[in-house]
Design an enzyme around this catalytic site. Structure first.
Site, PDB file in Angstrom:
ATOM      1  N   SER A 228      28.865 -18.111  36.353  1.00 38.29           N
ATOM      2  CA  SER A 228      28.683 -19.164  37.346  1.00 38.29           C
ATOM      3  C   SER A 228      27.363 -19.900  37.127  1.00 38.29           C
ATOM      4  CB  SER A 228      28.791 -18.559  38.741  1.00 38.29           C
ATOM      5  OG  SER A 228      29.174 -19.553  39.644  1.00 38.29           O
ATOM      6  N   HIS A 370      37.014 -16.771  41.457  1.00 38.26           N
ATOM      7  CA  HIS A 370      35.684 -16.856  40.873  1.00 38.26           C
ATOM      8  C   HIS A 370      35.078 -15.450  40.725  1.00 38.26           C
ATOM      9  CE1 HIS A 370      32.106 -19.182  40.028  1.00 38.26           C
ATOM     10  NE2 HIS A 370      31.402 -18.471  40.888  1.00 38.26           N
TER      11      HIS A 370
HETATM   12  C1  GTR Z   1      28.441 -22.095  44.052  1.00 41.49           C
HETATM   13  C2  GTR Z   1      28.125 -23.338  43.291  1.00 41.49           C
HETATM   14  C3  GTR Z   1      28.684 -23.252  41.908  1.00 41.49           C
HETATM   15  C4  GTR Z   1      28.473 -21.896  41.253  1.00 41.49           C
HETATM   16  C5  GTR Z   1      28.502 -20.739  42.234  1.00 41.49           C
HETATM   17  C6  GTR Z   1      27.907 -19.415  41.711  1.00 41.49           C
HETATM   18  O1  GTR Z   1      27.994 -22.148  45.356  1.00 41.49           O
HETATM   19  O2  GTR Z   1      28.668 -24.436  43.961  1.00 41.49           O
HETATM   20  O3  GTR Z   1      28.165 -24.282  41.118  1.00 41.49           O
HETATM   21  O4  GTR Z   1      27.312 -21.858  40.531  1.00 41.49           O
HETATM   22  O5  GTR Z   1      27.844 -21.015  43.405  1.00 41.49           O
HETATM   23  O6  GTR Z   1      26.875 -19.398  41.050  1.00 41.49           O
HETATM   24  O7  GTR Z   1      28.507 -18.383  42.021  1.00 41.49           O
END
Ligand code: GTR
Length: 387
Positions: A228, A370
């Site tokens: 991420s 995610h």
């Molecule tokens: C979120 C963000 C993403 C991603 C994520 C993470 O809030 O919008 O760009 O980086 O965090 O790092 O888990």
């Protein structure tokens, strides 16, 4: 159905392929003067792209003298029934008469026979979650950084924490390495000074300085893993540091592998509102003005060529734009080709959970949301072995 549900509570963010605006990507193999570049011209073209990314996206690292020292603060041999040796190292940055430090954890598998004498490929993880302390890393299995599994596969496993290098929070500039080095240099930050993503990569590079002193580490096969926000940092770290032979960008999305011009899921506007400190100040001016960006993220992948790049997505992680992440990889192909390497060029994405590897690039889209899972790690280690 999933997309419909997402759209219903999307708050204006786009999750439909049909609603991606028409866009034209800046070319990799045409320089700023509009000339087509040859392999011989690549170093100059590459420098040009690096400068554009520094100036407009990730920011410029400070030019300030520093010294780096390493203290081994803990060492435990023969952990996990004799399977590995563990070490905690304090990375100390000395500048302007004071010091900033953070932790590096290193696990080295104990191998037998022929393998024992050979240096090993090494995977350093830029950990953006709860970074375990030394005892916990040894004692508790952790799916996010499965250190024992990594060692069992024959890799040296190392990790540093994003937050220890530079706090992952707004308005805490003074508390991290950026504030520390700014103070040492006596210079105030500018709209093109580095953001946190770049500083995390710099912190990894200083950890690599240490790894390169270890005889157990194969200097030609150092891989960096990030998830991420860590995956955004991993691509940029590899662009800035050619000692990173393999970059793994997991579910990195906007400002990482995903093409900004697609405006699918997270956008430049949104990310520079929620996380302005990740980038240089100037990146903000491209909010809702993506077409004006002098670069796009396929060129970031190209900056790692001819070294190896592995990108992943997850089927339900639409916020990170899986298709846009895949497109960056295939749109970077001209750079790999120019430099005599093969890479993925197939326009259609592979089926879920099926890895695709061609030459120096690899990709998979995992079923689910995610995250960085043991499945993702397994796929990535396959890729490293194929390099
Ligand atoms: C979120 C963000 C993403 C991603 C994520 C993470 O809030 O919008 O760009 O980086 O965090 O790092 O888990």
């Amino acid at each position: 159905e999933f997309v419909e549900k997402k759209m219903a509570k999307s708050g204006g963010f786009n999750y439909r392929e049909a609603d991606v605006p028409e866009y034209q990507l800046p070319e990799i193999l045409k320089n700023e003067a509009g000339e087509v570049v040859t392999a011989g011209d690549w170093p100059a073209r590459r420098s040009e792209l690096m400068e554009l990314f520094r100036e407009h996206v990730y920011g410029r690292r400070p030019d300030v003298p520093y010294e780096v020292r390493f203290d081994v603060v803990h060492e435990q041999k023969g952990i996990w029934d004799g399977a590995a040796n563990a070490r905690e190292v304090k990375v100390r940055i000395l500048a302007g008469g004071s010091e900033y430090s953070y932790t590096l954890l290193v696990f080295v598998p104990i191998l037998e026979g022929d393998k024992a004498a050979k240096p090993l490929p090494t995977i350093i993880h830029l950990n953006n979650r709860d970074f375990p302390d030394f005892e916990k890393a040894i004692a508790e299995p952790d799916d996010f950084w499965p250190v024992r599994m990594i060692c069992e596969q024959g890799f040296v496993a190392a990790a540093v924490s994003t937050k220890q290098i530079d706090p992952d929070a707004k308005n805490r500039f003074d508390d991290g390495i950026r504030g520390f080095l700014a103070k040492a240099s006596g210079q105030k930050p500018t709209p093109s000074s580095w953001g946190a993503l770049s500083s995390w990569g710099w912190g990894v590079s200083r950890a690599i300085d240490y790894l390169l002193t270890m005889p157990e580490v194969d200097k030609t096969r150092i891989a960096m893993v990030g998830h991420s926000r860590g995956g955004k940092a991993a691509l940029w770290a590899a662009a800035e540091d050619p000692r990173i032979a393999i970059a793994y960008s997991n579910n990195s999305g906007c400002g990482g592998a995903a093409l900004s011009r697609r405006q699918f899921g997270e956008t430049v506007d949104r990310i520079t509102t929620s996380f302005p400190y990740w980038f240089c100040g100037r990146f903000r001016q491209y909010a809702n003005q993506e077409a004006k960006l002098p670069v796009d993220q396929h060129q970031l992948v190209a900056l790692v060529a001819p070294r190896a790049v592995y990108i992943t997505s997850a089927t339900e992680d639409l916020w990170a734009d899986p298709h846009g992440e895949y497109l960056s990889l295939i749109e970077a192909a001209p750079a790999f080709e120019l430099l005599g390497e093969e890479s993925i060029v197939q326009p259609t994405m592979p089926a879920a959970d099926k890895q695709r590897i061609v030459g120096k690039t690899g990709y998979h889209i995992r079923t689910g949301g995610h995250g960085l899972t043991p499945f993702d790690w397994q796929q990535f280690m396959q890729f490293v072995k194929a390099q």
